[in-house]
Design an enzyme around this catalytic site. Sequence first.
Site, short mmCIF file in Angstrom:
data_model
loop_
_atom_site.label_atom_id
_atom_site.label_comp_id
_atom_site.label_asym_id
_atom_site.label_seq_id
_atom_site.Cartn_x
_atom_site.Cartn_y
_atom_site.Cartn_z
N HIS A 121 0.41 -1.35 0.01
CA HIS A 121 -0.36 0.10 -0.10
C HIS A 121 1.16 1.06 0.06
CE1 HIS A 121 -2.58 2.69 1.93
NE2 HIS A 121 -3.62 2.26 1.46
N ASP A 198 3.31 -5.00 8.14
CA ASP A 198 1.89 -3.92 8.04
C ASP A 198 0.71 -4.51 7.75
OD1 ASP A 198 0.25 -2.36 7.29
OD2 ASP A 198 0.90 -1.64 5.24
N GLN A 201 -3.84 -5.38 6.80
CA GLN A 201 -5.49 -6.12 6.15
C GLN A 201 -5.03 -7.11 7.19
OE1 GLN A 201 -7.63 -5.48 4.89
NE2 GLN A 201 -6.90 -3.38 4.02
N LYS A 224 -10.31 -0.43 10.66
CA LYS A 224 -10.26 -1.67 9.78
C LYS A 224 -10.28 -2.85 10.87
CE LYS A 224 -7.00 0.24 6.60
NZ LYS A 224 -7.82 0.66 5.61
N CYS A 376 -5.19 2.51 -3.78
CA CYS A 376 -3.71 3.06 -2.89
C CYS A 376 -2.76 1.92 -3.14
CB CYS A 376 -4.42 3.77 -1.24
SG CYS A 376 -5.18 4.75 -0.84
N1 PLP Z 1 -1.48 -0.52 4.95
C1 PLP Z 1 -2.53 -1.54 4.12
C2 PLP Z 1 -2.28 -3.23 3.62
C3 PLP Z 1 -4.03 -0.85 3.95
O1 PLP Z 1 -4.45 -1.60 3.04
C4 PLP Z 1 -4.41 0.47 4.84
C5 PLP Z 1 -4.89 0.85 4.26
O2 PLP Z 1 -6.35 0.50 3.34
C6 PLP Z 1 -2.87 0.93 4.90
C7 PLP Z 1 -1.62 0.43 5.05
C8 PLP Z 1 -3.40 2.04 5.72
O3 PLP Z 1 -4.32 2.18 6.76
P1 PLP Z 1 -5.30 3.82 6.79
O4 PLP Z 1 -5.27 3.98 6.17
O5 PLP Z 1 -5.81 3.46 8.16
O6 PLP Z 1 -3.81 4.16 7.50
#
Ligand code: PLP
Length: 417
Positions: A121, A198, A201, A224, A376
């Site tokens: 992401h 990370d 998900q 999430k 993203c």
């Molecule tokens: N990393 C992953 C794999 C994501 O799917 C997301 C959000 O969709 C993020 C990071 C960023 O999360 P946040 O916008 O809640 O900081």
Amino acid sequence: MNFMNYRQFFPLLSRTVNGKPLVYLDNAATAQKPQAVIDTVNELHAALNGNIHRGVHYMAEQCTMRYEAARESVRKLLNAEKTHEAIFTAGTTAGINLVAFSFGEKYVKAGDEIVVTEMEHHSNIVPWQLLCERKGATLKVLPFDNEGNLRMDLLPSLLNEKTKIVAVTQVSNVLGTVNPVEKIIKIAHAKNIPVLVDGAQGAQHGGIDVQKTGCDFYVFSGHKMYGPTGVGVLYAKEKFLEEMPPYQGGGDMVKTVSFAKTTYADLPYKFEAGTANYIGAIGLGSAIEFLNNGQKTEEESYSLCSCSPLSALQAHEHALLQRATQELQAIDGLKIYGNAAQKSSLISFTIDGIHHLDVAQILDKLGIAVRTGTLCAEPVMQHFGLTGMVRASFAFYNTLEEVDKLVEGVKKVKAMM
Ligand code: PLP
């Protein structure tokens, strides 16, 4: 276990959209909140709000106590060794930025290398790019194959004495791939390289045992995993948190302040400058409690509680994914991206000759909420030569009937276009 029971605890799921019963399939973007979380946040705002770690009055003390209890719930969720290894942040993005800055200040210099993967992401790419720009370091990328599996065979060749950290997603938000993070950590640790995972998900679909895997840094977002927005967690090993400099300065993160010399607070407060989102954090604690134990019904009995709810929830999510995969791939012209053997409950696809935005907009008219666009993750789009995809992502409160509605909806889109 009857998963229809779960839906009653999520008030938003019973609403209609465009005159149709809502089919909410955008859970990877944000998950809906159980009544228990809504009640906690409302109660705090309505009857117990007091700023934490400062006041000695009743409400300040209650909020402080509950904030720290939420931290302990996070520790248990991740099986961290120490409670102060859990830092409350604003979310995954904030957690990665914290590490990229603070770890970068301490350990990264010109000529060093950072390794990420092609399926990250943007939140797990851009903070590292900023670090590389600041320090004159280089970003290296581990690619994935067309099935959506990381090219693990190439990982050893990317790691050398210049590599300072590996940052990898636990689950791809586009391909659904569940990455072999334990294996990645083992390979990196053999060369003394720490790993950031990370968990944006992953936390809500089984999470991680940070001690068992040896994970050095783990980040996730509250919103999430059925908690409030604007709160998240950074887990980091104590050793790193002790050595890394503070990320932001302000109240709560200091021991003493003078113009001659300022000293910093002990962990975890060193990394929690300013008024924390304590109501969000307590709400997140409530979401974790809900996932572990269910929610009390009016009769005061736990209606969701079973021996291992999280794994039962995952089994149900897997059944949803299987049905969606079987039905969608049978549609002529529909292509699914990401066919890894270990796949989380989301499915991204395109339909020949139909723009992804049109698909999502028509589905919305049918009351079906999906995500569309680059998700993203532009490098993933570039891998497949696409400008966007449609993504349906499932939570444990979704049903097989909802999967069928999605499939019918996609067929309607095809017929209309
Ligand atoms: N990393 C992953 C794999 C994501 O799917 C997301 C959000 O969709 C993020 C990071 C960023 O999360 P946040 O916008 O809640 O900081």
